[in-house]
Design a protein around this motif. Structure first.
Motif, PDB file in Angstrom:
ATOM      1  N   ARG A   1       0.765  -1.201   0.099  1.00 56.30           N
ATOM      2  CA  ARG A   1       0.219  -0.055   0.013  1.00 56.30           C
ATOM      3  C   ARG A   1       0.765   1.248  -0.242  1.00 56.30           C
ATOM      4  N   ILE A   2       0.439   2.104  -0.953  1.00 56.76           N
ATOM      5  CA  ILE A   2       1.134   3.486  -1.028  1.00 56.76           C
ATOM      6  C   ILE A   2       0.118   4.462  -0.335  1.00 56.76           C
ATOM      7  N   GLY A   3       0.499   4.999   0.473  1.00 49.83           N
ATOM      8  CA  GLY A   3      -0.313   6.134   1.289  1.00 49.83           C
ATOM      9  C   GLY A   3      -0.220   7.436   0.756  1.00 49.83           C
ATOM     10  N   PHE A   4      -1.175   8.157   1.345  1.00 50.25           N
ATOM     11  CA  PHE A   4      -1.026   9.748   1.176  1.00 50.25           C
ATOM     12  C   PHE A   4      -1.714  10.498   2.408  1.00 50.25           C
ATOM     13  N   GLY A   5      -1.017  11.072   3.368  1.00 47.25           N
ATOM     14  CA  GLY A   5      -1.391  11.507   4.747  1.00 47.25           C
ATOM     15  C   GLY A   5      -1.562  10.344   5.755  1.00 47.25           C
ATOM     16  N   ASP A   6      -2.516  10.371   6.690  1.00 48.08           N
ATOM     17  CA  ASP A   6      -2.415   9.578   7.577  1.00 48.08           C
ATOM     18  C   ASP A   6      -2.621   8.344   7.344  1.00 48.08           C
ATOM     19  N   GLY A   7      -2.811   7.385   8.299  1.00 47.08           N
ATOM     20  CA  GLY A   7      -3.343   5.895   7.748  1.00 47.08           C
ATOM     21  C   GLY A   7      -2.235   4.964   7.532  1.00 47.08           C
ATOM     22  N   PRO A   8      -2.732   3.714   7.868  1.00 47.28           N
ATOM     23  CA  PRO A   8      -1.693   2.604   7.554  1.00 47.28           C
ATOM     24  C   PRO A   8      -1.105   2.190   6.248  1.00 47.28           C
ATOM     25  N   CYS A   9       0.061   2.069   5.883  1.00 42.25           N
ATOM     26  CA  CYS A   9       0.597   1.906   4.679  1.00 42.25           C
ATOM     27  C   CYS A   9       2.073   1.443   4.658  1.00 42.25           C
ATOM     28  N   ASP A  10       2.600   1.011   3.687  1.00 43.30           N
ATOM     29  CA  ASP A  10       4.100   0.555   3.414  1.00 43.30           C
ATOM     30  C   ASP A  10       4.934   1.605   2.993  1.00 43.30           C
ATOM     31  N   LEU A  11       4.334   2.373   2.133  1.00 43.59           N
ATOM     32  CA  LEU A  11       5.170   3.475   1.792  1.00 43.59           C
ATOM     33  C   LEU A  11       4.408   4.661   1.746  1.00 43.59           C
ATOM     34  N   ASN A  12       4.625   6.018   2.124  1.00 46.02           N
ATOM     35  CA  ASN A  12       3.708   7.218   1.879  1.00 46.02           C
ATOM     36  C   ASN A  12       4.234   8.161   0.938  1.00 46.02           C
ATOM     37  N   LEU A  13       3.548   8.631   0.301  1.00 44.03           N
ATOM     38  CA  LEU A  13       3.909   9.874  -0.785  1.00 44.03           C
ATOM     39  C   LEU A  13       4.109  10.956   0.073  1.00 44.03           C
TER      40      LEU A  13
END
Ligand code: TXA
Ligand code: MG
Length: 310
Positions: A244-256
């Motif tokens: 999962r690629i995230g944006f902002g808060d929340g669970p993810c593996d990588l965050n934009l």
């Protein structure tokens, strides 16, 4: 493949290679470009070959100043105003080609127009100025793959196919230039590093170029920027087995962008697509929704192409 320093010596070596008709990748503020002498049929043919790029897909001529730009294309008042406002910077203008421009016809794929960009990156400008003429430069990736925002991305994709890359570190903007066609109407051909909002503040409402049957700019084919793994967009739920690629808060593996900043997200986009691809080993990549304003427009355009059927 030589890795050159982004200093006077590196630029001098790069110029010598370019004068010999060879290809040198270089940093711009958007993505790395694959440069070749835009006046040389041989050099430009080598660009298409190194990328595996279809011949009908024209290239952008990169210039270091307005005088060089005006030798290639006809600038009307609107073009002059856009150049004065946004150059140097991540904007490409498609303008009528001058008969005496001297460009290889391969640059324009024999269209009567030419795409021109005056980049802001100091290394790009110094290189073009030292070379003394326009450089044809598509993004320095194999055709259809994710654009490079670091020198090692260029090495990954084009190792053994080009002479050198100038390593200027990570690109600041991270998505390619906005392309405007200055036709009877001013048309948005590709959203990119200059926001539509900023352009419309100067020009008034833009027309959207092309139609659904015909790609906007010839290179804007549906499947592009394609990672190896399948991509799921606007993923609000998390599913087992996905990267999962995230944006902002929340669970993810990588965050934009943990702070949900579109400028930061654009700068990280292509690197994280590559990282997710490496991590996923073929498992699907899920990407959180990205707002469709400002740079989000360019990000969503690239993500739609990354997710398109191929
Ligand atoms: O930020 C950028 O623009 C980067 C850096 C290296 O400057 N370059 C880049 O080049 O993205 P490339 O080749 O990946 O994308 C250029 C796009 C293609 O979609 C191509 O079809 C379009 O520009 N294009 C070039 N000449 C054109 C023309 N005369 N009319 C319409 N579209 C054109
Ligand atoms: Mg490209």
């Amino acid at each position: 493949m030589q890795i050159l320093a982004p200093d006077a010596d590196g630029i001098q070596r790069a110029v010598a290679l370019l004068r010999g008709g060879l290809l040198v990748a270089f940093p711009t503020e958007t993505v790395y470009g694959l440069g070749g002498d835009a006046m040389s049929d041989l050099a430009v043919a080598r660009i298409y070959a190194a990328k595996g790029r279809p011949r009908f897909n024209p290239l952008i001529a990169h210039v270091s100043d307005m005088a060089m730009a005006r030798r290639l294309a006809v600038f009307d008042d609107k073009a002059e105003a856009l150049a004065a406002r946004f150059w140097p910077g991540p904007l490409t203008l498609v303008l009528p080609l001058r008969m005496d421009a001297g460009l290889s016809p391969y640059v324009t794929a024999e269209l009567p127009t030419v795409a021109i960009r005056l980049p802001a990156h100091p290394v790009a400008r110094a290189l073009i100025a030292a070379f003394g003429g326009p450089l044809a430069a598509p993004s320095a990736n194999p055709s259809g793959r994710v654009s490079p925002t670091r020198a090692d991305h260029v090495v990954d994709g084009l190792q053994g196919r080009i002479a050198a890359v100038i390593d200027g570190g990570a690109c600041e903007v991270g998505v390619e230039s906005t392309i405007l066609g200055l036709f009877a109407r001013t048309e948005l051909l590709r959203p990119g590093g200059v926001t539509v909002e900023a352009i419309e503040a100067l020009t008034g409402p833009l027309a959207i170029g092309g139609d659904t049957a015909r790609p906007n700019a010839p290179g804007q084919l549906a499947s592009h920027y394609a990672p190896n793994a399948p991509v799921r967009l606007k993923a609000v739920d998390t599913r087992a087995g996905e990267v999962r690629i995230g944006f902002g808060d929340g669970p993810c593996d990588l965050n934009l962008s943990p702070k949900a900043d579109l400028i930061e997200a654009a700068a990280n986009l292509f690197h994280l697509l590559r990282a997710a691809d490496a991590l996923s080993q073929g498992r699907p990549i899920a990407i959180a929704p990205i707002p469709d304003t400002g740079l989000g427009r360019a990000i969503n355009d690239r993500l739609r192409r990354a997710a398109a059927p191929r």
